[in-house]
Scaffold this motif. Structure first.
Motif, PDB file in Angstrom:
ATOM      1  N   CYS A 216      28.361  15.091  59.462  1.00 19.91           N
ATOM      2  CA  CYS A 216      28.070  13.788  58.867  1.00 19.91           C
ATOM      3  C   CYS A 216      28.351  12.703  59.898  1.00 19.91           C
ATOM      4  O   CYS A 216      29.448  12.650  60.451  1.00 19.91           O
ATOM      5  N   GLU A 217      27.374  11.851  60.127  1.00 15.83           N
ATOM      6  CA  GLU A 217      27.510  10.810  61.127  1.00 15.83           C
ATOM      7  C   GLU A 217      27.929   9.470  60.533  1.00 15.83           C
ATOM      8  O   GLU A 217      28.039   8.485  61.265  1.00 15.83           O
ATOM      9  N   CYS A 218      28.161   9.418  59.218  1.00 16.13           N
ATOM     10  CA  CYS A 218      28.447   8.152  58.547  1.00 16.13           C
ATOM     11  C   CYS A 218      29.868   8.141  57.987  1.00 16.13           C
ATOM     12  O   CYS A 218      30.388   9.171  57.562  1.00 16.13           O
ATOM     13  N   VAL A 219      30.469   6.960  57.992  1.00 16.53           N
ATOM     14  CA  VAL A 219      31.813   6.743  57.462  1.00 16.53           C
ATOM     15  C   VAL A 219      31.721   5.666  56.389  1.00 16.53           C
ATOM     16  O   VAL A 219      31.135   4.601  56.618  1.00 16.53           O
ATOM     17  N   LEU A 220      32.309   5.939  55.241  1.00 19.78           N
ATOM     18  CA  LEU A 220      32.284   4.992  54.131  1.00 19.78           C
ATOM     19  C   LEU A 220      33.277   3.864  54.392  1.00 19.78           C
ATOM     20  O   LEU A 220      34.431   4.115  54.760  1.00 19.78           O
ATOM     21  N   LEU A 221      32.833   2.622  54.193  1.00 18.27           N
ATOM     22  CA  LEU A 221      33.672   1.458  54.463  1.00 18.27           C
ATOM     23  C   LEU A 221      34.208   0.809  53.195  1.00 18.27           C
ATOM     24  O   LEU A 221      35.369   0.394  53.157  1.00 18.27           O
ATOM     25  N   ALA A 222      33.393   0.685  52.163  1.00 18.28           N
ATOM     26  CA  ALA A 222      33.842   0.034  50.939  1.00 18.28           C
ATOM     27  C   ALA A 222      32.777   0.187  49.862  1.00 18.28           C
ATOM     28  O   ALA A 222      31.644   0.598  50.135  1.00 18.28           O
ATOM     29  N   ARG A 223      33.177  -0.154  48.655  1.00 19.30           N
ATOM     30  CA  ARG A 223      32.255  -0.213  47.519  1.00 19.30           C
ATOM     31  C   ARG A 223      32.367  -1.591  46.884  1.00 19.30           C
ATOM     32  O   ARG A 223      33.460  -2.045  46.546  1.00 19.30           O
ATOM     33  N   LEU A 224      31.218  -2.245  46.723  1.00 16.80           N
ATOM     34  CA  LEU A 224      31.184  -3.563  46.112  1.00 16.80           C
ATOM     35  C   LEU A 224      30.685  -3.449  44.679  1.00 16.80           C
ATOM     36  O   LEU A 224      29.710  -2.753  44.409  1.00 16.80           O
TER      37      LEU A 224
END
Length: 259
Positions: A216-224
């Protein structure tokens, strides 16, 4: 004198995935020999970071969100993260993204923000001997590390992050199980500096399990969470950081400072 240790006849040997080049005097080097030098160092660093820290946010990536003229404006602050393969994702300066409902894309109730590792080839250079007669071929001589910030209406399937804390509330120890949770109530935990060993997001790290190589090349930053008011005007925009995995190492005090 102690007795010699008896060695059992059953042994197993094998090879690892890392390969480093070996040179000798008079050896004619090819392009893959030089490339393997960089590849060895990079692969070793990726395995080291992925195993020692795991994937997640190492610093920064503070999110701010406002509603201006009916548009949802999101600002992602600078930061540094590691994806599941151990690659570094660097955002050197804040970036602003807007969602404009007038463009035919309504603002969803939830907006998931992630950042992905990207690469692009650059600095092309002509090849002296081309396979095509009469034509001059060129090839890239540099690879620029980059990123891509994504806004999604639902949680991405392949991403480094944490499960929602509320979904695992039943796994938290009950008050009568205070003795089983005594290890978590050290000074650092009470101050809120250490991740709980029972937290599903960090339990495998505390258990000493190897970090996954899920590509996986993506990192979760936040949820709005976006709540509409009258006339499609937002009455509230809440930012939830619990969905991201934070992997910055903690510093310890000098053991000799108090002596």
């Amino acid at each position: 004198m102690s007795a010699p240790i008896t060695k059992l006849p059953a042994t197993v040997s094998g090879t690892a995935s890392l390969i480093r080049p070996s040179f000798s005097a008079g050896l004619l080097l090819q392009d893959d020999d030089l490339t393997q030098i960089v590849a060895y160092v990079r692969d070793m660093s990726r395995r080291f970071f992925r195993t020692l820290f795991g994937c997640g946010v190492m610093c920064g990536f503070e999110i701010t969100s406002t509603v201006e003229c009916g548009k949802l404006k999101i600002v992602v602050g600078q930061g540094l993260a590691l994806d599941c393969e151990g690659d570094i994702i660097e955002l050197r300066q804040p970036q602003t993204i807007e969602i404009d409902p007038t463009c035919g894309l309504p603002i969803p109730p939830e907006v998931w923000i992630s950042i992905c590792h990207k690469e692009r080839s650059c600095a092309p250079r002509d090849v002296l001997c081309s396979d095509t007669e009469g034509d001059t071929a060129s090839t890239a001589t540099r690879i620029r590390e980059g990123y891509e910030i994504q806004l999604l209406a639902e949680r991405p399937k392949c991403v480094c992050g944490c499960c929602e804390r509320k979904a695992h509330a039943e796994d938290e120890p009950k008050p009568e199980d205070a003795s089983a949770n005594a290890e978590d109530e050290r000074e650092g935990q009470r101050e809120g500096f250490l991740a709980r060993p029972r937290d599903p997001c960090y339990s495998e790290h505390y258990a000493g399990k190897c970090a996954c190589d899920c590509e996986c090349e993506c990192v979760l930053l936040a949820r709005l969470s976006y709540v509409k008011g009258q006339g499609d005007v937002a009455s509230d925009v809440a930012i939830d950081y619990d969905v991201r995995r934070f992997v910055r190492p903690a510093l310890i005090r000098d053991p000799l400072a108090g002596i």
